[in-house]
Scaffold this motif. Structure first.
Motif, mmCIF file in Angstrom:
data_model
loop_
_atom_site.group_PDB
_atom_site.id
_atom_site.type_symbol
_atom_site.label_atom_id
_atom_site.label_comp_id
_atom_site.label_asym_id
_atom_site.label_seq_id
_atom_site.Cartn_x
_atom_site.Cartn_y
_atom_site.Cartn_z
ATOM 1 N N PHE A 64 0.854 -1.182 0.000
ATOM 2 C CA PHE A 64 0.000 0.000 0.000
ATOM 3 C C PHE A 64 0.894 1.238 0.000
ATOM 4 O O PHE A 64 2.067 1.191 0.399
ATOM 5 C CB PHE A 64 -0.948 0.027 1.210
ATOM 6 N N SER A 65 0.347 2.330 -0.486
ATOM 7 C CA SER A 65 1.070 3.594 -0.496
ATOM 8 C C SER A 65 0.190 4.664 0.138
ATOM 9 O O SER A 65 -1.036 4.527 0.203
ATOM 10 C CB SER A 65 1.449 3.998 -1.924
ATOM 11 N N ILE A 66 0.823 5.722 0.629
ATOM 12 C CA ILE A 66 0.099 6.818 1.276
ATOM 13 C C ILE A 66 0.423 8.125 0.567
ATOM 14 O O ILE A 66 1.594 8.488 0.415
ATOM 15 C CB ILE A 66 0.481 6.932 2.768
ATOM 16 N N ASP A 67 -0.602 8.820 0.110
ATOM 17 C CA ASP A 67 -0.458 10.142 -0.500
ATOM 18 C C ASP A 67 -0.814 11.180 0.563
ATOM 19 O O ASP A 67 -1.984 11.453 0.817
ATOM 20 C CB ASP A 67 -1.384 10.271 -1.712
ATOM 21 N N LEU A 83 4.661 7.233 11.079
ATOM 22 C CA LEU A 83 3.772 7.272 9.921
ATOM 23 C C LEU A 83 4.093 8.391 8.942
ATOM 24 O O LEU A 83 3.966 8.211 7.720
ATOM 25 C CB LEU A 83 2.307 7.399 10.374
ATOM 26 N N ASN A 84 4.493 9.559 9.454
ATOM 27 C CA ASN A 84 4.650 10.697 8.539
ATOM 28 C C ASN A 84 5.819 10.546 7.567
ATOM 29 O O ASN A 84 5.933 11.317 6.605
ATOM 30 C CB ASN A 84 4.761 12.022 9.312
ATOM 31 N N SER A 85 6.681 9.556 7.821
ATOM 32 C CA SER A 85 7.774 9.295 6.882
ATOM 33 C C SER A 85 7.465 8.120 5.957
ATOM 34 O O SER A 85 8.280 7.749 5.100
ATOM 35 C CB SER A 85 9.071 9.000 7.653
ATOM 36 N N LEU A 86 6.276 7.537 6.129
ATOM 37 C CA LEU A 86 5.908 6.341 5.363
ATOM 38 C C LEU A 86 5.268 6.726 4.036
ATOM 39 O O LEU A 86 4.278 7.458 4.001
ATOM 40 C CB LEU A 86 4.928 5.489 6.184
ATOM 41 N N GLN A 90 5.536 -2.808 1.655
ATOM 42 C CA GLN A 90 5.286 -4.077 0.985
ATOM 43 C C GLN A 90 5.157 -5.202 2.010
ATOM 44 O O GLN A 90 5.974 -5.299 2.929
ATOM 45 C CB GLN A 90 6.414 -4.408 0.003
ATOM 46 N N PHE A 91 4.139 -6.019 1.830
ATOM 47 C CA PHE A 91 3.958 -7.189 2.687
ATOM 48 C C PHE A 91 4.747 -8.351 2.114
ATOM 49 O O PHE A 91 4.737 -8.595 0.907
ATOM 50 C CB PHE A 91 2.472 -7.554 2.781
ATOM 51 N N ARG A 92 5.439 -9.080 2.991
ATOM 52 C CA ARG A 92 6.280 -10.195 2.573
ATOM 53 C C ARG A 92 5.770 -11.548 3.039
ATOM 54 O O ARG A 92 6.167 -12.581 2.499
ATOM 55 C CB ARG A 92 7.701 -9.998 3.112
ATOM 56 N N ALA A 142 -6.151 8.492 2.178
ATOM 57 C CA ALA A 142 -4.857 8.705 1.536
ATOM 58 C C ALA A 142 -4.192 7.401 1.127
ATOM 59 O O ALA A 142 -3.098 7.404 0.565
ATOM 60 C CB ALA A 142 -3.936 9.470 2.478
ATOM 61 N N ILE A 143 -4.850 6.253 1.401
ATOM 62 C CA ILE A 143 -4.239 4.941 1.155
ATOM 63 C C ILE A 143 -4.674 4.361 -0.186
ATOM 64 O O ILE A 143 -5.847 4.394 -0.550
ATOM 65 C CB ILE A 143 -4.618 3.966 2.288
#
Length: 302
Positions: A64-67, A83-86, A90-92, A142-143
């Motif tokens: 997932f990505s966060i905008d 969180l604010n740097s994320l 990726q899930f492994r 945002a996800i």
């Protein structure tokens, strides 16, 4: 267990603990293990190979990505260091644990992921639309998900803190034939565990501190259930502080401490380290803690 070809998770855990507590049974078990050591090693190698063969395409959520531009200015989520740097994650593995200190953002992210998948904020499936108190962040907006090739037949968000409301909603709307288990007729822990065990469909599961309702023994039961479900293809994303659940084999542990998300080993988790330290040094730690508390109270009076 040999007489019962298909023991329940509870029976398996109870039998294991009984063996550990009985020296003679333990000795017999050890002798039997020697006889079957070659077969067991081969099975473990096969299982390890199967686990390694899990690819992102096998998982319902690959990443997932966060905008962050989608979030309003002043959102408290932007003030959470981890969180604010994320930007992307990726899930492994089929089982992923979120760990970290209280307030580090674990449950905030888990809740946002569940809501972004269309699940009810207080727990349940997409069909649960009850609400007792709207108090969730707007991070969900945002996800963006990157999904695998398969879609889950079943998705569920389970929170120990709001299970009573979920059980009430289930009884009210999904028990027309009267055959559903009455979860309110049992203790919180018993009903919570049975609810989890009954949901055995291959699917996508979000769990927020499930250990809160469970004894250590029943946490082992849940661990066994997680492993079996993951082997069938289910994916779990779980927030936990439990050193028992964190011991789940072949799981990914993601820490929210130190201001960023990063993967750590089981032995590196604070839950493991603090629990181990306390069990091995209980009297020393208690004496030190209580002495410091007394000194603080004395200083405050002065």
């Amino acid at each position: 267990l040999r007489q019962n070809a298909h023991p329940s998770p509870e029976e398996a855990v109870d039998e294991m603990l009984a063996i550990l507590e009985d020296p003679k049974a333990k000795a017999r078990k050890k002798e039997a293990s020697k006889i079957k050591v070659n077969d067991k090693a081969a099975m473990q190698q096969d299982k390890a190979a199967a686990n390694k063969a899990v690819t992102q395409q096998d998982m319902f959520i690959r990443s997932f990505s966060i905008d962050w531009d989608r979030l309003e200015d002043g959102s408290y989520v932007k003030e959470i260091p981890a969180l604010n740097s994320l930007r992307e994650f990726q899930f492994r593995k089929r089982i992923t644990f979120f760990v970290g200190e209280n307030g580090s953002g674990k449950s905030t992210l888990l809740e946002a992921l569940a809501i972004a998948k269309g699940l009810n904020p207080e727990g349940g499936t997409r069909n649960y639309n009850f609400s007792t108190y709207d108090d969730y962040s707007t991070l969900k907006s945002a996800i963006t998900f990157q999904s695998g090739m398969l879609k889950p037949k079943w998705s569920y968000f389970l929170r120990a803190e709001s299970f009573y409301n979920v059980a009430s909603e289930a009884a009210r709307n999904y028990n027309d034939d009267g055959c559903m288990t009455d979860f309110h007729a049992r203790s919180h822990g018993e009903s919570f565990l049975e609810f989890i065990l009954e949901n055995d469909e291959k699917g996508l599961y979000f769990m927020d501190e499930p250990e809160a309702a469970l004894s250590p023994q029943r946490q082992l039961t849940l661990l066994l259930h997680l492993v079996k479900m993951a082997e069938k293809g289910s994916q779990f994303i779980i927030v936990t502080h439990s050193p028992i659940l964190l011991g789940t084999p072949d799981a990914d542990i993601v820490s929210f401490d130190e201001g960023e998300l990063h993967r750590i080993s089981y032995e590196e988790t604070e839950s493991y380290q603090v629990t181990k330290l306390f069990l091995e040094n209980r009297e020393v730690m208690l004496r030190q803690l209580l002495q410091e508390e007394t000194e603080c109270e004395t200083d405050a009076k002065i």
